[in-house]
Design a protein around this motif. Structure first.
Motif, PDB file in Angstrom:
ATOM      1  N   GLN A  21       0.841  -1.185   0.000  1.00 24.64           N
ATOM      2  CA  GLN A  21       0.000   0.000   0.000  1.00 24.64           C
ATOM      3  C   GLN A  21       0.884   1.245   0.000  1.00 24.64           C
ATOM      4  O   GLN A  21       2.037   1.212   0.427  1.00 24.64           O
ATOM      5  CB  GLN A  21      -0.908  -0.004   1.232  1.00 24.64           C
ATOM      6  CG  GLN A  21      -1.932  -1.128   1.241  1.00 24.64           C
ATOM      7  CD  GLN A  21      -2.906  -1.018   0.090  1.00 24.64           C
ATOM      8  OE1 GLN A  21      -3.221   0.074  -0.355  1.00 24.64           O
ATOM      9  NE2 GLN A  21      -3.388  -2.151  -0.400  1.00 24.64           N
ATOM     10  N   MET A  22       0.357   2.352  -0.436  1.00 20.01           N
ATOM     11  CA  MET A  22       1.100   3.592  -0.533  1.00 20.01           C
ATOM     12  C   MET A  22       1.618   4.056   0.828  1.00 20.01           C
ATOM     13  O   MET A  22       0.975   3.887   1.857  1.00 20.01           O
ATOM     14  CB  MET A  22       0.203   4.666  -1.128  1.00 20.01           C
ATOM     15  CG  MET A  22       0.911   5.981  -1.404  1.00 20.01           C
ATOM     16  SD  MET A  22      -0.255   7.190  -2.024  1.00 20.01           S
ATOM     17  CE  MET A  22      -1.317   7.372  -0.599  1.00 20.01           C
ATOM     18  N   ILE A  23       2.777   4.697   0.794  1.00 17.43           N
ATOM     19  CA  ILE A  23       3.415   5.228   2.006  1.00 17.43           C
ATOM     20  C   ILE A  23       3.309   6.742   1.982  1.00 17.43           C
ATOM     21  O   ILE A  23       3.595   7.379   0.960  1.00 17.43           O
ATOM     22  CB  ILE A  23       4.897   4.822   2.072  1.00 17.43           C
ATOM     23  CG1 ILE A  23       5.039   3.306   2.007  1.00 17.43           C
ATOM     24  CG2 ILE A  23       5.556   5.385   3.318  1.00 17.43           C
ATOM     25  CD1 ILE A  23       6.450   2.848   1.741  1.00 17.43           C
ATOM     26  N   SER A  24       2.945   7.337   3.088  1.00 22.94           N
ATOM     27  CA  SER A  24       2.944   8.797   3.242  1.00 22.94           C
ATOM     28  C   SER A  24       4.192   9.186   4.022  1.00 22.94           C
ATOM     29  O   SER A  24       4.421   8.694   5.132  1.00 22.94           O
ATOM     30  CB  SER A  24       1.696   9.275   3.994  1.00 22.94           C
ATOM     31  OG  SER A  24       0.523   8.995   3.258  1.00 22.94           O
ATOM     32  N   TRP A  51       4.590   6.461  -3.318  1.00 20.05           N
ATOM     33  CA  TRP A  51       4.583   7.190  -2.059  1.00 20.05           C
ATOM     34  C   TRP A  51       4.015   8.584  -2.321  1.00 20.05           C
ATOM     35  O   TRP A  51       3.928   9.051  -3.463  1.00 20.05           O
ATOM     36  CB  TRP A  51       5.988   7.315  -1.476  1.00 20.05           C
ATOM     37  CG  TRP A  51       7.037   7.731  -2.473  1.00 20.05           C
ATOM     38  CD1 TRP A  51       7.933   6.933  -3.110  1.00 20.05           C
ATOM     39  CD2 TRP A  51       7.276   9.063  -2.963  1.00 20.05           C
ATOM     40  NE1 TRP A  51       8.707   7.667  -3.972  1.00 20.05           N
ATOM     41  CE2 TRP A  51       8.328   8.986  -3.894  1.00 20.05           C
ATOM     42  CE3 TRP A  51       6.700  10.305  -2.717  1.00 20.05           C
ATOM     43  CZ2 TRP A  51       8.822  10.082  -4.585  1.00 20.05           C
ATOM     44  CZ3 TRP A  51       7.187  11.422  -3.401  1.00 20.05           C
ATOM     45  CH2 TRP A  51       8.245  11.300  -4.325  1.00 20.05           C
ATOM     46  N   GLU A  52       3.658   9.244  -1.260  1.00 18.02           N
ATOM     47  CA  GLU A  52       3.337  10.674  -1.331  1.00 18.02           C
ATOM     48  C   GLU A  52       4.213  11.374  -0.300  1.00 18.02           C
ATOM     49  O   GLU A  52       4.596  10.793   0.727  1.00 18.02           O
ATOM     50  CB  GLU A  52       1.862  10.930  -1.029  1.00 18.02           C
ATOM     51  CG  GLU A  52       1.449  10.617   0.400  1.00 18.02           C
ATOM     52  CD  GLU A  52       0.107  11.226   0.781  1.00 18.02           C
ATOM     53  OE1 GLU A  52      -0.362  12.110   0.052  1.00 18.02           O
ATOM     54  OE2 GLU A  52      -0.452  10.810   1.818  1.00 18.02           O
ATOM     55  N   LEU A  53       4.566  12.611  -0.562  1.00 17.97           N
ATOM     56  CA  LEU A  53       5.383  13.406   0.345  1.00 17.97           C
ATOM     57  C   LEU A  53       4.583  14.630   0.769  1.00 17.97           C
ATOM     58  O   LEU A  53       4.107  15.401  -0.062  1.00 17.97           O
ATOM     59  CB  LEU A  53       6.682  13.834  -0.342  1.00 17.97           C
ATOM     60  CG  LEU A  53       7.563  14.820   0.429  1.00 17.97           C
ATOM     61  CD1 LEU A  53       7.950  14.269   1.792  1.00 17.97           C
ATOM     62  CD2 LEU A  53       8.808  15.161  -0.394  1.00 17.97           C
ATOM     63  N   LEU A  97      -3.141  14.415   7.537  1.00 18.44           N
ATOM     64  CA  LEU A  97      -3.142  14.672   6.094  1.00 18.44           C
ATOM     65  C   LEU A  97      -2.729  13.453   5.277  1.00 18.44           C
ATOM     66  O   LEU A  97      -2.905  13.442   4.052  1.00 18.44           O
ATOM     67  CB  LEU A  97      -2.181  15.828   5.776  1.00 18.44           C
ATOM     68  CG  LEU A  97      -2.584  17.212   6.302  1.00 18.44           C
ATOM     69  CD1 LEU A  97      -1.413  18.174   6.212  1.00 18.44           C
ATOM     70  CD2 LEU A  97      -3.774  17.753   5.509  1.00 18.44           C
ATOM     71  N   ALA A  98      -2.190  12.440   5.941  1.00 18.75           N
ATOM     72  CA  ALA A  98      -1.658  11.270   5.230  1.00 18.75           C
ATOM     73  C   ALA A  98      -2.765  10.462   4.568  1.00 18.75           C
ATOM     74  O   ALA A  98      -3.821  10.212   5.165  1.00 18.75           O
ATOM     75  CB  ALA A  98      -0.874  10.396   6.200  1.00 18.75           C
ATOM     76  N   ARG A  99      -2.501  10.019   3.325  1.00 20.03           N
ATOM     77  CA  ARG A  99      -3.443   9.190   2.591  1.00 20.03           C
ATOM     78  C   ARG A  99      -2.989   7.734   2.527  1.00 20.03           C
ATOM     79  O   ARG A  99      -3.734   6.874   2.063  1.00 20.03           O
ATOM     80  CB  ARG A  99      -3.585   9.716   1.159  1.00 20.03           C
ATOM     81  CG  ARG A  99      -4.140  11.121   1.052  1.00 20.03           C
ATOM     82  CD  ARG A  99      -4.032  11.613  -0.379  1.00 20.03           C
ATOM     83  NE  ARG A  99      -4.619  12.947  -0.549  1.00 20.03           N
ATOM     84  CZ  ARG A  99      -4.489  13.669  -1.658  1.00 20.03           C
ATOM     85  NH1 ARG A  99      -3.813  13.180  -2.684  1.00 20.03           N
ATOM     86  NH2 ARG A  99      -5.042  14.856  -1.737  1.00 20.03           N
ATOM     87  N   GLY A 100      -1.759   7.478   2.912  1.00 25.12           N
ATOM     88  CA  GLY A 100      -1.211   6.137   2.794  1.00 25.12           C
ATOM     89  C   GLY A 100      -1.543   5.250   3.975  1.00 25.12           C
ATOM     90  O   GLY A 100      -1.913   5.720   5.058  1.00 25.12           O
ATOM     91  N   GLU A 101      -1.377   3.952   3.755  1.00 22.16           N
ATOM     92  CA  GLU A 101      -1.585   2.995   4.851  1.00 22.16           C
ATOM     93  C   GLU A 101      -0.470   3.100   5.867  1.00 22.16           C
ATOM     94  O   GLU A 101      -0.673   2.851   7.054  1.00 22.16           O
ATOM     95  CB  GLU A 101      -1.650   1.576   4.287  1.00 22.16           C
ATOM     96  CG  GLU A 101      -1.855   0.519   5.365  1.00 22.16           C
ATOM     97  CD  GLU A 101      -1.993  -0.878   4.804  1.00 22.16           C
ATOM     98  OE1 GLU A 101      -1.945  -1.828   5.602  1.00 22.16           O
ATOM     99  OE2 GLU A 101      -2.132  -1.024   3.569  1.00 22.16           O
TER     100      GLU A 101
END
Length: 641
Positions: A21-24, A51-53, A97-101
């Protein structure tokens, strides 16, 4: 750039591809400046794409905010608060604000190892009961130079153990986002928020810590006693908050007492100028192989972060004689270290170095060669080189001898150190560490420059009091890890300075010809501003020379020399400099005392080895130096080196 930035995350390469899953990644920032660029770049170069930063400025200064907005990527989101709210509150905002798991902690001045996110996320996927996983780290200093492995405790086996140890290096942790949401940081704490979080959650949560070093953790060499005092005060507050976890009340008193003692010891050492001892305790030595690999990764990230932003740096070197192979390696080393161009002064060579250099580097178009008609020595050579550098558009100059190879560090490391100097001084110079220079080596080992360099009143680098201290007191250095210490002089080779500073100090004094001209020139930097040594940038000499100014001009070296010209000019110039700093009666008495002992020893050696001719040259050179007589010129034989 991934086609689906919010889809599932996969490794870029390697066996056993695992979907994740995506990482924030959350980075808070305030005033980190260009260091923030390195932190962001290290996220962009991760071995996993998905990922998102989230960049959150906590009332940041204008410079750092501009660095943050320099990076425009669909995976990067920007936020800021107008008023300073503190680290704990900012971290809580980032988690919301994080969208990642998964949520990865990161500071604005640290640097991720390229596979950090992949390794930690993979570990959580394979071990779903674990809530948070940390790693070990490398230690880097203010200028981004690798110091060694960061010394840190292992993960405690019981909740009680977190009272003693903050077992996670905070920016290394990565955990489940919903876990961080359910367990927010305590915003009433200005320090130690992470320690309080582990204490509060350890009874009901599962933690793990990897042995891999997956973060470059930046710790300033300038140890701040006030900051440490506040850290210790909050540490004692947290210990009291969780006193119920201790085995007894006595244990709480003991741990608070240890914290107070540590605080007082820290303050004492910093006031005594021994903060390098404290800094050394934070680092452990790495194997040569690991150090080299970690340095390469760090350099790659730093260079990428400076793309389009790196200052314009011109390397300047002076060559002579049949030394094409040496200067070629010097030029290649400078370009690899990030210099924009290299200016080579061919100092009257009879071997047509100019033609060979132009032919060899013609494809590079980054090498400028200028030729002098005759070799009048290093002072005219470097004076011509620096003068020509001032006519270019480059902002900074990095001087190198024609046999210097930069083996550790780069332009970014020197520029970062110089940038810090310029905030407090109009004239600033940074000297790279010359491993063959024994005085610089003593400073790097932890000896103050006052004891490593000859004092006022010395004679040809000899001082009886210093000699007695070294031989009989056998003082030992405290540590090989130091901050960037101030030094009184430096050789040309390795010196980094800006255009403005050169304009203030002027060009090298051409009267010196050969020997000690670099000492005279760089002493102007120290007198008018600040000159420091950067131990993290290493320049090696690949050729052996008759003498190095740092080694001094010892009696045996004088008597055994086969070239009288070398004796004369080295001694005359050094004696001239020795006399320029005799400001008081006591230093003059010290000078004449050292002079008598030195000449007595040299005469005895000359008599025993039947070298009276060399001793006569020494005497005439001393007379000329004390009189400030620079009339004698070089001859072709004497200038051959």
């Amino acid at each position: 750039m991934p086609k689906k930035p919010w889809g599932r995350l996969t490794r870029k390469s390697g066996p056993n591809i695992v979907e994740q899953q995506m990482i924030s990644v959350g980075i808070p920032y305030t005033d980190q400046g260009e260091m923030l660029a390195e932190a962001i770049q290290s996220v962009l170069t991760q071995t996993t794409d998905n990922w998102e930063l989230i960049l959150f400025g906590d009332a940041p200064n204008a410079e750092t905010e501009s660095v943050a907005f320099r990076f425009q990527d669909e995976r990067i989101r920007h936020y800021k608060s107008e008023k300073r709210q503190g680290l704990a509150a900012t971290l809580n905002e980032l988690v919301k604000l994080a969208r990642g798991e998964y949520f990865a902690r990161m500071d604005g001045d640290d640097i991720m190892f390229p596979n950090r996110l992949e390794v930690q996320a993979d570990h959580l996927l394979r071990n779903p009961k674990i809530d948070v996983v940390g790693t070990h780290a490398y230690l880097i200093d203010d200028s981004g130079c690798l110091v060694g492995g960061f010394v840190e405790p292992e993960l405690p086996l019981t909740s009680n153990g977190f009272l003693t140890s903050n077992a996670f290096t905070h920016p290394t942790v990565l955990g489940k986002t919903d876990w961080f949401i359910r367990h927010p940081y305590d915003e009433s704490l200005l320090r130690g928020q992470d320690k309080e979080l582990w204490l509060r959650t350890s009874p009901t949560s599962s933690f793990d810590k990897l042995t891999d070093r997956l973060l470059y953790y930046r710790v300033s060499r300038a140890m701040d006693a006030k900051r440490q005092k506040r850290n210790s005060e909050y540490d004692r507050i947290i210990i009291e908050m969780y006193s119920f976890m201790a085995k007894s009340r006595w244990e709480i008193h003991l741990r608070k007492a240890k914290s107070l003692v540590k605080q007082q010891l820290f303050a004492l050492l910093t006031r005594s100028g021994l903060s390098n001892v404290l800094y050394a305790r934070k680092a452990e030595l790495l194997s040569e192989e690991e150090f080299s690999a970690a340095s390469r990764q760090l350099t790659n990230i730093q260079q990428a972060s400076r793309a389009g932003q790196r200052p314009s740096v011109l390397a300047v070197t002076v060559t002579y004689g049949d030394r094409f192979d040496l200067v070629r390696r010097t030029v290649e080393s400078a370009l690899e270290a990030g210099c924009s161009e290299v200016l080579v002064v061919d100092n009257g060579s009879e071997f047509d170095n100019s033609t060979r250099l132009n032919a060899y580097f013609s494809a590079e178009k980054k090498v400028i060669v200028t030729r002098l008609t005759s070799n009048e020595g290093s002072a005219p050579g470097y004076s011509a080189g620096v003068g020509a550098a001032l006519e270019t558009s480059h902002d900074f100059f990095w001087l190198l001898d024609d046999d210097n190879v930069i083996t550790q560090g780069n332009v970014d490391s020197m520029w970062n150190t110089h940038r810090q100097l310029k905030t407090v001084s109009d004239v600033a110079g940074v000297a790279a560490f010359r491993t063959e220079n024994p005085r610089q080596a003593r400073v790097v080992e932890g000896i103050d420059h006052v004891h490593a360099y000859p004092p006022s009143g010395s004679f040809l680098y000899f001082d009886a009091l210093h000699f007695m201290k070294r031989k009989f007191l056998r003082a030992r250095p405290n540590t090989r890890f130091t901050h960037t210490p101030e030094i009184p002089v430096a050789p040309y080779g390795g010196l980094f300075l800006d255009r403005e500073s050169v304009g203030r100090i002027g060009l090298p004094d051409m009267r010196f010809g050969l020997y000690e001209d670099d000492s005279e020139w760089t002493s102007r930097i120290a007198l008018q501003g600040r000159l420091v040594l950067q131990p993290g940038v290493i320049v090696d000499d690949i050729d052996t020379k008759w003498t190095q100014e740092a080694q001094g001009i010892g009696p045996a070296r004088i008597i055994n020399s086969s070239t009288k010209g070398r004796i004369y000019f080295a001694v005359r110039n050094r004696v001239y400099l020795d006399n320029q700093v005799l400001r008081s009666k006591s230093t003059r008495i010290r000078y004449y005392f050292n002079k008598r002992i030195y000449l007595l020893i040299t005469r005895m050696l000359a008599n025993s080895q039947r070298s009276s001719a060399n001793f006569d040259v020494l005497r005439r050179a001393v007379q000329a130096g004390e009189a400030g007589d620079f009339q004698i010129s070089f001859t072709p034989v004497e200038k051959s080196d």
